[in-house]
Scaffold this motif. Structure first.
Motif, PDB file in Angstrom:
ATOM      1  N   PHE A  53     145.751  33.958 122.928  1.00 41.69           N
ATOM      2  CA  PHE A  53     145.590  35.390 122.676  1.00 41.69           C
ATOM      3  C   PHE A  53     144.290  35.730 121.975  1.00 41.69           C
ATOM      4  N   ILE A  71     147.996  42.848 121.168  1.00 45.49           N
ATOM      5  CA  ILE A  71     147.317  41.651 120.677  1.00 45.49           C
ATOM      6  C   ILE A  71     146.735  42.016 119.325  1.00 45.49           C
ATOM      7  N   LEU A  76     150.247  37.616 120.166  1.00 47.76           N
ATOM      8  CA  LEU A  76     150.965  38.638 120.915  1.00 47.76           C
ATOM      9  C   LEU A  76     152.078  39.148 120.015  1.00 47.76           C
TER      10      LEU A  76
END
Length: 173
Positions: A53, A71, A76
């Motif tokens: 991420f 994000i 996440l």
């Protein structure tokens, strides 16, 4: 009795299901963050997919249900504990429906709310998958459940354990 009789007992043969499908992360009435998702082929050790991420591609994840997914700081995050009740919870799916014989790892941290985490696997689609409910039933139980043709099962027999997920603690699942 004074005699032992010769006998043979053979139990029922149950075919092992072919568990193919994508993976996912999610929650019920809980805000949580997920990071460092890795899916590996058990036969070859090859990494099928991963996401840290840091650079996010929306095409990788399918946000199939409600929740407010973002994000944030390289993770996440489902930023809300609010949701409409559903058979799936608030879940984001990832991967390929043809995957089989794999393992998935993820770091999960509960931020707030009344439950723990949902870890879907063998995901064919939103209406057909298996998920590990960790901290379900008001954060008291871990068990497997199945969604089949849109209908959610209760706790799958033999998979239930007592558990409580701590807020703020990161778990490697």
């Amino acid at each position: 009795g004074s005699a032992v009789l010769n006998h043979t007992f053979e139990g029922a043969k149950k075919e092992q299901p072919n568990l193919k499908g994508a993976v996912g992360v999610g929650t019920w009435y809980t805000s949580a963050k997920f990071d460092n998702v890795v899916v590996k082929d058990l036969a070859t050790g090859e990494t099928l997919a991963e996401d840290t991420f840091n650079i996010f591609s929306k095409s990788k994840w399918d946000f199939a249900t409600d929740g407010k997914w973002k994000i944030k700081k390289g993770a996440l995050v489902n930023t809300t504990t609010d949701m409409a009740y559903s058979n799936t919870g608030s879940v984001a799916y990832f991967g390929d429906t043809s995957w089989d014989n794999y393992t998935m790892t993820v770091e999960a941290t509960k931020l707030e709310g009344s439950e723990g985490f949902i870890i879907p696997f063998a995901v064919k689609d939103i209406d057909n998958n298996i998920f590990w409910n960790i901290g379900g039933w008001d954060n008291t139980v871990s068990c497997l459940q199945k969604i089949d043709a849109g209908a959610k099962s209760d706790k799958i027999v033999g998979t239930t354990k007592d558990i409580t997920i701590e807020t703020g603690r990161t778990y490697e699942i």
